[in-house]
Design a protein around this motif. Sequence first.
Motif, PDB file in Angstrom:
ATOM      1  N   PRO A  77       0.792  -1.231   0.000  1.00 45.22           N
ATOM      2  CA  PRO A  77       0.000   0.000   0.000  1.00 45.22           C
ATOM      3  C   PRO A  77       0.825   1.282   0.000  1.00 45.22           C
ATOM      4  O   PRO A  77       0.470   2.247  -0.677  1.00 45.22           O
ATOM      5  CB  PRO A  77      -0.872  -0.122   1.250  1.00 45.22           C
ATOM      6  CG  PRO A  77      -0.359  -1.267   2.030  1.00 45.22           C
ATOM      7  CD  PRO A  77       0.475  -2.101   1.127  1.00 45.22           C
ATOM      8  N   ARG A  78       1.936   1.296   0.737  1.00 43.33           N
ATOM      9  CA  ARG A  78       2.735   2.531   0.780  1.00 43.33           C
ATOM     10  C   ARG A  78       3.389   2.796  -0.573  1.00 43.33           C
ATOM     11  O   ARG A  78       3.406   3.929  -1.057  1.00 43.33           O
ATOM     12  CB  ARG A  78       3.800   2.439   1.887  1.00 43.33           C
ATOM     13  CG  ARG A  78       4.586   3.722   2.078  1.00 43.33           C
ATOM     14  CD  ARG A  78       3.712   4.731   2.771  1.00 43.33           C
ATOM     15  NE  ARG A  78       3.904   6.067   2.258  1.00 43.33           N
ATOM     16  CZ  ARG A  78       3.455   7.153   2.874  1.00 43.33           C
ATOM     17  NH1 ARG A  78       2.806   7.072   4.011  1.00 43.33           N
ATOM     18  NH2 ARG A  78       3.618   8.334   2.352  1.00 43.33           N
ATOM     19  N   THR A  79       3.930   1.755  -1.189  1.00 45.01           N
ATOM     20  CA  THR A  79       4.547   1.912  -2.512  1.00 45.01           C
ATOM     21  C   THR A  79       3.487   2.322  -3.533  1.00 45.01           C
ATOM     22  O   THR A  79       3.731   3.179  -4.386  1.00 45.01           O
ATOM     23  CB  THR A  79       5.218   0.587  -2.945  1.00 45.01           C
ATOM     24  OG1 THR A  79       6.206   0.248  -1.974  1.00 45.01           O
ATOM     25  CG2 THR A  79       5.845   0.695  -4.318  1.00 45.01           C
ATOM     26  N   PHE A  81       0.769   4.038  -2.925  1.00 49.08           N
ATOM     27  CA  PHE A  81       0.442   5.440  -2.667  1.00 49.08           C
ATOM     28  C   PHE A  81       1.532   6.366  -3.183  1.00 49.08           C
ATOM     29  O   PHE A  81       1.252   7.384  -3.815  1.00 49.08           O
ATOM     30  CB  PHE A  81       0.232   5.664  -1.163  1.00 49.08           C
ATOM     31  CG  PHE A  81      -0.143   7.079  -0.825  1.00 49.08           C
ATOM     32  CD1 PHE A  81      -1.459   7.493  -0.936  1.00 49.08           C
ATOM     33  CD2 PHE A  81       0.818   7.991  -0.414  1.00 49.08           C
ATOM     34  CE1 PHE A  81      -1.812   8.807  -0.634  1.00 49.08           C
ATOM     35  CE2 PHE A  81       0.481   9.299  -0.116  1.00 49.08           C
ATOM     36  CZ  PHE A  81      -0.851   9.705  -0.223  1.00 49.08           C
ATOM     37  N   ASP A  82       2.778   6.015  -2.947  1.00 47.71           N
ATOM     38  CA  ASP A  82       3.898   6.893  -3.330  1.00 47.71           C
ATOM     39  C   ASP A  82       4.189   6.896  -4.826  1.00 47.71           C
ATOM     40  O   ASP A  82       4.638   7.916  -5.353  1.00 47.71           O
ATOM     41  CB  ASP A  82       5.175   6.475  -2.587  1.00 47.71           C
ATOM     42  CG  ASP A  82       5.109   6.758  -1.092  1.00 47.71           C
ATOM     43  OD1 ASP A  82       4.286   7.599  -0.664  1.00 47.71           O
ATOM     44  OD2 ASP A  82       5.884   6.110  -0.347  1.00 47.71           O
ATOM     45  N   ASP A  92      -0.139   9.947  -4.786  1.00 49.98           N
ATOM     46  CA  ASP A  92       0.390  10.750  -3.681  1.00 49.98           C
ATOM     47  C   ASP A  92       0.064  12.233  -3.815  1.00 49.98           C
ATOM     48  O   ASP A  92       0.290  13.004  -2.889  1.00 49.98           O
ATOM     49  CB  ASP A  92       1.894  10.525  -3.499  1.00 49.98           C
ATOM     50  CG  ASP A  92       2.743  11.153  -4.589  1.00 49.98           C
ATOM     51  OD1 ASP A  92       2.219  11.451  -5.668  1.00 49.98           O
ATOM     52  OD2 ASP A  92       3.958  11.325  -4.338  1.00 49.98           O
ATOM     53  N   PHE A  97      -1.916   9.578   3.189  1.00 49.36           N
ATOM     54  CA  PHE A  97      -1.839   8.133   3.064  1.00 49.36           C
ATOM     55  C   PHE A  97      -2.659   7.478   4.162  1.00 49.36           C
ATOM     56  O   PHE A  97      -2.628   7.898   5.311  1.00 49.36           O
ATOM     57  CB  PHE A  97      -0.375   7.684   3.174  1.00 49.36           C
ATOM     58  CG  PHE A  97      -0.213   6.178   3.266  1.00 49.36           C
ATOM     59  CD1 PHE A  97      -0.456   5.374   2.177  1.00 49.36           C
ATOM     60  CD2 PHE A  97       0.183   5.578   4.455  1.00 49.36           C
ATOM     61  CE1 PHE A  97      -0.316   3.998   2.257  1.00 49.36           C
ATOM     62  CE2 PHE A  97       0.336   4.204   4.545  1.00 49.36           C
ATOM     63  CZ  PHE A  97       0.086   3.407   3.435  1.00 49.36           C
ATOM     64  N   ASN A  98      -3.404   6.432   3.816  1.00 46.23           N
ATOM     65  CA  ASN A  98      -4.168   5.651   4.772  1.00 46.23           C
ATOM     66  C   ASN A  98      -4.025   4.191   4.351  1.00 46.23           C
ATOM     67  O   ASN A  98      -4.627   3.754   3.365  1.00 46.23           O
ATOM     68  CB  ASN A  98      -5.645   6.078   4.755  1.00 46.23           C
ATOM     69  CG  ASN A  98      -6.506   5.303   5.722  1.00 46.23           C
ATOM     70  OD1 ASN A  98      -6.334   4.104   5.911  1.00 46.23           O
ATOM     71  ND2 ASN A  98      -7.447   5.999   6.339  1.00 46.23           N
ATOM     72  N   GLN A  99      -3.217   3.444   5.080  1.00 49.49           N
ATOM     73  CA  GLN A  99      -2.918   2.060   4.710  1.00 49.49           C
ATOM     74  C   GLN A  99      -4.182   1.212   4.620  1.00 49.49           C
ATOM     75  O   GLN A  99      -4.338   0.413   3.700  1.00 49.49           O
ATOM     76  CB  GLN A  99      -1.927   1.436   5.685  1.00 49.49           C
ATOM     77  CG  GLN A  99      -1.560   0.016   5.296  1.00 49.49           C
ATOM     78  CD  GLN A  99      -0.482  -0.576   6.184  1.00 49.49           C
ATOM     79  OE1 GLN A  99       0.021   0.082   7.098  1.00 49.49           O
ATOM     80  NE2 GLN A  99      -0.129  -1.821   5.931  1.00 49.49           N
ATOM     81  N   HIS A 100      -5.076   1.375   5.582  1.00 53.93           N
ATOM     82  CA  HIS A 100      -6.310   0.602   5.578  1.00 53.93           C
ATOM     83  C   HIS A 100      -7.117   0.867   4.307  1.00 53.93           C
ATOM     84  O   HIS A 100      -7.558  -0.064   3.621  1.00 53.93           O
ATOM     85  CB  HIS A 100      -7.137   0.945   6.825  1.00 53.93           C
ATOM     86  CG  HIS A 100      -8.462   0.267   6.877  1.00 53.93           C
ATOM     87  ND1 HIS A 100      -9.550   0.841   7.488  1.00 53.93           N
ATOM     88  CD2 HIS A 100      -8.898  -0.916   6.395  1.00 53.93           C
ATOM     89  CE1 HIS A 100     -10.593   0.033   7.376  1.00 53.93           C
ATOM     90  NE2 HIS A 100     -10.221  -1.038   6.717  1.00 53.93           N
ATOM     91  N   VAL A 102      -6.112   2.135   1.366  1.00 53.37           N
ATOM     92  CA  VAL A 102      -5.413   1.686   0.153  1.00 53.37           C
ATOM     93  C   VAL A 102      -5.476   0.164   0.035  1.00 53.37           C
ATOM     94  O   VAL A 102      -5.719  -0.377  -1.054  1.00 53.37           O
ATOM     95  CB  VAL A 102      -3.953   2.191   0.139  1.00 53.37           C
ATOM     96  CG1 VAL A 102      -3.178   1.593  -1.028  1.00 53.37           C
ATOM     97  CG2 VAL A 102      -3.917   3.720   0.065  1.00 53.37           C
ATOM     98  N   THR A 103      -5.307  -0.550   1.126  1.00 49.57           N
ATOM     99  CA  THR A 103      -5.371  -2.010   1.093  1.00 49.57           C
ATOM    100  C   THR A 103      -6.778  -2.485   0.723  1.00 49.57           C
ATOM    101  O   THR A 103      -6.944  -3.413  -0.087  1.00 49.57           O
ATOM    102  CB  THR A 103      -4.948  -2.601   2.449  1.00 49.57           C
ATOM    103  OG1 THR A 103      -3.637  -2.123   2.764  1.00 49.57           O
ATOM    104  CG2 THR A 103      -4.926  -4.112   2.423  1.00 49.57           C
TER     105      THR A 103
END
Length: 189
Positions: A77-79, A81-82, A92, A97-100, A102-103
């Motif tokens: 998820p972070r990759t 988003f970025d 981005d 960013f919100n991991q939940h 995005v996942t």
Amino acid sequence: MADPRGHESRRGTQPAGGGPEGTRDPAAAGRPGPGPAGGVAPARGLAAVRDLRLARTALWLLAVSSAFTGIPAASFPRTFFDDFPFPSAWVDLLPPFNQHLVTDVGGFFCAFAVLFAWAALRPSRELVVPLCASWSVAAVLHLVFHATHLGGFGVADAVGELFTLALLVALPAVAVWALPGADAPTRGA
């Protein structure tokens, strides 16, 4: 009555005039009549491209697009988003960013990828129409959101993003339109 080839003839059993085989059925009148060797006459115009291959192509494009979005969003998820879509990094530009979130969105896209692949392999109106209608609801909302949130995007990125999202709205319509109707012959199966 049999014709010279031994086939049963309907001549004389139906009223003269009207649609194919001398019927007066208005629904049959709009369909292509017998073509060479008693087959269906070739379609003309846009009807010529309306076949199962086009529907399957649109469905496969949607499956691949959904997987291309869903797998990295669900797995990294972070990759996602970025950096998504690699290498332009459009996501981005809409922080935070919100991991939940995005996942979950990744899982949604992966689920649609499975359904689109399934529909491409075994297309039926019963599957393709509601699948494409459901996808279209999300795709239109997604396009509208991004069309109204272009701050920070360069012109090329804004055009690229909107074109891509508009394509994701158009492809389901193409898939449904290209499916042969219940009474139409299936080509490209």
